[in-house]
Design a protein around this motif. Sequence first.
Motif, PDB file in Angstrom:
ATOM      1  N   TYR B  14      75.873 -89.205  35.106  1.00  0.00           N
ATOM      2  CA  TYR B  14      74.778 -88.323  34.677  1.00  0.00           C
ATOM      3  C   TYR B  14      74.777 -88.198  33.152  1.00  0.00           C
ATOM      4  N   ASN B  17      73.449 -91.551  31.532  1.00  0.00           N
ATOM      5  CA  ASN B  17      72.174 -92.117  32.005  1.00  0.00           C
ATOM      6  C   ASN B  17      72.365 -93.330  32.911  1.00  0.00           C
ATOM      7  N   THR B  20      70.004 -92.853  39.025  1.00  0.00           N
ATOM      8  CA  THR B  20      68.569 -93.020  39.299  1.00  0.00           C
ATOM      9  C   THR B  20      67.865 -91.675  39.073  1.00  0.00           C
ATOM     10  N   GLY B  21      66.559 -91.732  39.033  1.00  0.00           N
ATOM     11  CA  GLY B  21      65.772 -90.515  38.825  1.00  0.00           C
ATOM     12  C   GLY B  21      66.021 -89.467  39.897  1.00  0.00           C
ATOM     13  N   ALA B  22      66.166 -89.915  41.155  1.00  0.00           N
ATOM     14  CA  ALA B  22      66.358 -88.983  42.272  1.00  0.00           C
ATOM     15  C   ALA B  22      67.689 -88.233  42.129  1.00  0.00           C
ATOM     16  N   ARG B  24      69.388 -87.811  39.361  1.00  0.00           N
ATOM     17  CA  ARG B  24      69.293 -86.958  38.169  1.00  0.00           C
ATOM     18  C   ARG B  24      68.626 -85.620  38.528  1.00  0.00           C
ATOM     19  N   ARG B  25      67.540 -85.707  39.313  1.00  0.00           N
ATOM     20  CA  ARG B  25      66.836 -84.473  39.715  1.00  0.00           C
ATOM     21  C   ARG B  25      67.746 -83.576  40.556  1.00  0.00           C
ATOM     22  N   GLN B  26      68.515 -84.206  41.453  1.00  0.00           N
ATOM     23  CA  GLN B  26      69.436 -83.436  42.308  1.00  0.00           C
ATOM     24  C   GLN B  26      70.456 -82.677  41.451  1.00  0.00           C
ATOM     25  N   GLN B  28      70.182 -81.869  38.279  1.00  0.00           N
ATOM     26  CA  GLN B  28      69.499 -80.831  37.481  1.00  0.00           C
ATOM     27  C   GLN B  28      69.210 -79.596  38.323  1.00  0.00           C
ATOM     28  N   GLU B  29      68.786 -79.833  39.578  1.00  0.00           N
ATOM     29  CA  GLU B  29      68.495 -78.693  40.473  1.00  0.00           C
ATOM     30  C   GLU B  29      69.775 -77.902  40.755  1.00  0.00           C
ATOM     31  N   HIS B  30      70.885 -78.625  40.931  1.00  0.00           N
ATOM     32  CA  HIS B  30      72.172 -77.954  41.195  1.00  0.00           C
ATOM     33  C   HIS B  30      72.617 -77.144  39.964  1.00  0.00           C
TER      34      HIS B  30
END
Lengths: 189, 161
Positions: B14, B17, B20-22, B24-26, B28-30
């Motif tokens: 993370y 970089n 994957t985008g998915a 990364r979103r997970q 960020q949400e956590h």
Amino acid sequence: MLDITRATIEQAAGGDIGAFEEIYKKTSGFVYNVAWRVTGKREDAEEVAQNVFVTVYKKLGDFRFEASLKTWLYRITVNLSLNYAKKAARERNATVSYDDARTHAAEDIERAVVPAQEPADFQLLEEMLQSLNPDQRACIVLRGIEGLSYREIARTLNVNINTVRTRIKRGRQVLLALKNKKAIQGVSP
Amino acid sequence: MNCKEIQDLILTDYADNEVTGAVRRQVQEHIAVCPACRTLEASVCDAALRPLQEAPKAEVPPHLWWQIKSAVQTRQERRAGVPVLERIRHLLAMPRPAFAFSTVVVLLAFGLLFVRPYFSGGTERRQLAELAIEDQIDYFAYGNGWGDNDALDVGIEEIFS
């Protein structure tokens, strides 16, 4: 990209010193900096960089164009720097314990009179990198300073990508521990 | 993903970089709902990423090129300036393991060609001597008619009777 043509590499491999100088000018910056960060000393970096380019000159005829010249140069540089750093670490360990050396190095840095901002940054970064073992340091330098991807680092060091991931993780954990130690001691990181 | 997995990613993929985008979103949400992982992310940025990204680059010392040039030119001159006889001597002198190996091969070949026949000849001579001894025994035992009673149809008792 290094912007070095195949013709230049072939001319240098054939003994053309002008072509070799062109390669040197375009690559000596990262070779010297990687050697400096991995060995930890400028004078060692000079010696390593000199050995790198003499090796490159000797072996350029064997260079296979399927591989990137930059990756090949990184590999030679990191291997020679690691040999240098590991040899230095062995010599240090022969006289004092690792923990003693770290403690004394940290104390020396704290006691040092720092006249300007830049040398302090130099010293802090130096201390951070020296707190890592040579293999972790090579991965952290190639990723954090040179910006190589995990795949490129794995290719450069000829190790598995998960080995790269593990070394980076352990290295960063050491850096975090150093930061916490400094915070406890009240020293600004 | 649990905190342990998220923290492993914060320390590696993370931060660099490499996700994957998915994923990364997970992460960020956590991070948005987990104070411990949020603190770790900030610490990693502060202690392990930024100092290296902002690391000053050192200038290559100008004399380095002259040292390298001198080293490679000396090497070139050494290679170009060596006379033919000297090169042959160098070739013979340098690969010592190869030289030692070829010496061993020559000695083995010598042994196979000359030494083995000598030993095998010795065996033949031994065999001939054994045959001669057997012949002599046969002569003494049978040749004078004392040995084989059946051969002459005369028993030993008859001879000495």
